[in-house]
Structure formats: C-alpha cells, structure tokens
Design a protein around this motif. Structure first.
Motif, PDB file in Angstrom:
ATOM      1  N   ASP A   9      -5.023  -5.613   7.402  1.00 35.20           N
ATOM      2  CA  ASP A   9      -5.004  -4.145   7.429  1.00 35.20           C
ATOM      3  C   ASP A   9      -4.876  -3.613   5.999  1.00 35.20           C
ATOM      4  O   ASP A   9      -3.905  -2.958   5.664  1.00 35.20           O
ATOM      5  CB  ASP A   9      -3.835  -3.638   8.300  1.00 35.20           C
ATOM      6  N   ASP A  13      -1.048  -5.605  -0.672  1.00 38.12           N
ATOM      7  CA  ASP A  13      -0.792  -7.048  -0.694  1.00 38.12           C
ATOM      8  C   ASP A  13      -1.813  -7.804   0.145  1.00 38.12           C
ATOM      9  O   ASP A  13      -2.088  -8.984  -0.126  1.00 38.12           O
ATOM     10  CB  ASP A  13       0.644  -7.365  -0.247  1.00 38.12           C
ATOM     11  N   ASP A  14      -2.407  -7.135   1.139  1.00 38.14           N
ATOM     12  CA  ASP A  14      -3.507  -7.763   1.885  1.00 38.14           C
ATOM     13  C   ASP A  14      -4.666  -8.104   0.949  1.00 38.14           C
ATOM     14  O   ASP A  14      -5.294  -9.157   1.081  1.00 38.14           O
ATOM     15  CB  ASP A  14      -4.043  -6.820   2.967  1.00 38.14           C
ATOM     16  N   ASN A  38      -1.520  -0.512   7.805  1.00 40.18           N
ATOM     17  CA  ASN A  38      -0.942   0.210   6.663  1.00 40.18           C
ATOM     18  C   ASN A  38      -1.505   1.628   6.599  1.00 40.18           C
ATOM     19  O   ASN A  38      -0.776   2.582   6.338  1.00 40.18           O
ATOM     20  CB  ASN A  38      -1.243  -0.527   5.361  1.00 40.18           C
ATOM     21  N   ILE A 120      -2.030 -10.949   8.810  1.00 35.06           N
ATOM     22  CA  ILE A 120      -1.237 -10.251   7.787  1.00 35.06           C
ATOM     23  C   ILE A 120      -1.185  -8.751   8.059  1.00 35.06           C
ATOM     24  O   ILE A 120      -0.965  -7.956   7.151  1.00 35.06           O
ATOM     25  CB  ILE A 120      -1.761 -10.575   6.356  1.00 35.06           C
ATOM     26  N   GLY A 121      -1.394  -8.396   9.322  1.00 32.70           N
ATOM     27  CA  GLY A 121      -1.256  -7.013   9.756  1.00 32.70           C
ATOM     28  C   GLY A 121      -0.665  -7.017  11.158  1.00 32.70           C
ATOM     29  O   GLY A 121      -0.149  -8.045  11.622  1.00 32.70           O
ATOM     30  N   ASN A 162       4.815  -5.030  10.365  1.00 34.82           N
ATOM     31  CA  ASN A 162       3.758  -5.602  11.216  1.00 34.82           C
ATOM     32  C   ASN A 162       4.268  -5.845  12.637  1.00 34.82           C
ATOM     33  O   ASN A 162       3.547  -5.589  13.608  1.00 34.82           O
ATOM     34  CB  ASN A 162       3.228  -6.917  10.625  1.00 34.82           C
ATOM     35  N   ASP A 235       2.014 -10.473   1.895  1.00 40.72           N
ATOM     36  CA  ASP A 235       0.949 -11.168   2.621  1.00 40.72           C
ATOM     37  C   ASP A 235       0.441 -12.452   1.953  1.00 40.72           C
ATOM     38  O   ASP A 235       0.123 -13.423   2.660  1.00 40.72           O
ATOM     39  CB  ASP A 235      -0.219 -10.208   2.892  1.00 40.72           C
TER      40      ASP A 235
END
Ligand code: BDR
Ligand code: CA
Length: 305
Positions: A9, A13-14, A38, A120-121, A162, A235
C-alpha cells in the motif's frame, strides 16, 4: 530463488521494501498486488507503478481491495503524506496489469508449486485469495508480514496500522495453517532511520532509486516515540528476513488478533510467555542486527538503476 509476490500500500517504507526486493537475487518477484492502506487505492496504485517503473522492473502490478473486508477505509497520512510518498514525485510508471489482485494471486499459486507471500499493507488481498480457494494454501511456502505489535500500537494505543486496517483478514492468514512470520513494531523499531544512516546511504552513490529512497526517508517525520532521533523503516524488515535471516532472532508464538469493535480492535495478542497453552501459529521476529540491515539495504539499493 524463492518465487514470491508482494502485497503493498505504498507508502514511503513500502517503496523501499519494493526496491529492496527487486534488487535481491534471492527473490524471484513475480507479482505486486496493491491495496488501499496508507492512502487510498487511487494513490497507492499509481505509486506502486511508479516505484516499479523507476527500477525498470517488468513485474506486473495489479489493483486490489480499496477497503477492508468489513467496515470503512481509513488512511494514515500523518506519516506518508496525502500522496503516500511524503511529497516525493516519481515519474509515472507503466500501466497496471488487468484483473484484480485476488485473482492474480490465485493464478500465481496455481502455476507455481511454492510461493512466498510478502504482505506489507492491510492483509485484505491475501485473505480474499486464500478464503475463496483454501486448497491453494498448500502452495504457500511462507507468509511474511509486517504487521502487529506485542506491546503498544502506533495507530491506536493497542494496534499497529496494518493489523488495525483489516484485522479480519489478518485472522484468515493466522488461521491458514501455513508458516506465518511477523515483523511487528517492536522489531521494526530496531530499524531506525537516522540522519547519519541516510548520509551513509547517500555516500554509496547509486542511481535514481537510491536517490529517491534517500529523499523519501528524509521526508518522513521523526517520531516522538524515538525522541525524534529518526523513524522506523517498517516494511523492508519483512523483505530482509527472506534475504538474510541471520540478521534476526525469532521464536514461535501463538497470536490472536482482536476483531472486536472496542479500543483494542486490531491488537495482536502475542503469547510470548506461553500463557494460553495454544500451539504456535506464527514466528515472531524479535531482534534485528540494525547495522547489518542498513548495510544490506545500501548495498542492494546501490545496484538498482
Ligand atoms: C505499517 O503501516 C504503514 O504505515 C507502513 O507502510 C507499514 O506497513 C507500519 O505500521
Ligand atoms: Ca505498508
């Protein structure tokens, strides 16, 4: 090489997690699926396309859920800004691939014997894929998630963002019977981005991706929780686990996610001291060699365009 997909998302950091994965020969990244998180899907999708485009990656990007399984979508713009990348503007990326995320995830699982899911979301896309064809879970080698916290949350006093964004979906993954690895806030707190670490990264030289990563890191506000020394790089920790497990210590734990609607919604109740008698359903990453982590990150980002 592990066949894997990333559900994301983006998200400051993603972006760095995606670049780290793309730069790493240990991973054979086949698919990137995107959710609202995010910021809304109308931003996270073009952000994902731009992040992959900057790395000149041909990995398909597929749109997924714009809201959690239940309830309403709530963004987190305090950390990531209204555009999700903290105001860092990237060139527009190639178009996304047709279809929707859950279908694309199931297609990949049908094609491949063994796939690692990196989340990672919010967990919505993975949960939709696995809940609609549970037999495909046999093809999942490992589910690695940046999610949860065993002490305090960040979006609420109880919950990490998350997990809080879609606790029902996280519950589906924890009940999947496949190995789940969790990078919680206590782990990612050890990956603190400081001005000195950004300077070390910049000193490597590198191309447009390293420069964009440094600009993104510079744009994230420092955190009161860390006395404004920096901010945690959440992430990329999940990706790094698959590249260099020797940088981590871990232990098996039972995790329950609170799907109630009170102040603890989204809290991950982690049985670190085996009080519940329930069998472990996850591996908790506990410690991170931060110097090793940032050295790996710099080395890999420097190899990108
Ligand atoms: C998580 O939420 C988002 O803000 C970050 O991208 C990370 O995935 C941290 O709580
Ligand atoms: Ca994220």
């Amino acid at each position: 090489r592990r066949v894997c997909l990333i559900d994301t998302d983006p998200g400051t950091d993603d972006a760095i997690a995606l670049w780290l994965a793309l730069a790493s020969p240990e991973l054979d990244l086949r698919l990137v699926t995107v959710a609202g998180g995010n910021v809304g899907l109308e931003r996270t999708l073009p952000n994902a396309r731009a992040i992959l485009g900057l790395a000149r990656s041909g990995v398909p990007v597929v749109a997924g859920a714009d809201r959690p399984l239940l309830g309403a979508f709530t963004p987190e713009t305090r950390v990531h800004g209204a555009d999700g990348l903290g105001g860092v503007i990237l060139p527009e990326g190639p178009p996304s691939a047709p279809g929707i995320a859950a279908d694309a995830i199931r297609d990949l699982l049908r094609r491949e014997e063994s796939v690692t899911l990196i989340g990672i979301g919010p967990a919505t896309n993975f949960a939709l894929a696995l809940a609609t064809e549970p037999a495909l879970a046999d093809r999942v080698e490992e589910i690695v998630l940046m999610t949860g916290a065993w002490a305090e949350g960040n979006i609420t006093p109880s919950a990490e963002f998350n997990a809080w964004s879609d606790p029902e979906s996280l519950g589906v993954l924890l009940a999947s019977g496949r190995p789940v690895t969790l990078a919680t806030l206590e782990l990612t707190a050890q990956a603190l981005v400081t001005p000195a670490r950004i300077a070390t990264l910049r000193a490597r030289g590198g191309g447009v991706c390293l420069d964009a990563a440094a600009r993104i890191m510079e744009g994230v506000p420092t955190s009161r929780r860390f006395d404004h020394r920096g901010h945690p790089l959440h992430d990329p920790c999940a990706v790094a686990w698959l590249l260099a497990p020797g940088l981590f210590t871990s232990r098996p734990v039972h995790v329950h996610v609170d799907c109630g609607h009170g102040p603890s919604r989204g809290r991950t109740v982690v049985d670190r001291w085996e009080r519940t008698g329930q069998a472990p359903n996850a591996r908790l990453l506990e410690t991170l060699d931060a110097e090793g982590f940032f050295a790996l990150l710099g080395e890999r980002l420097a190899a990108l365009p």
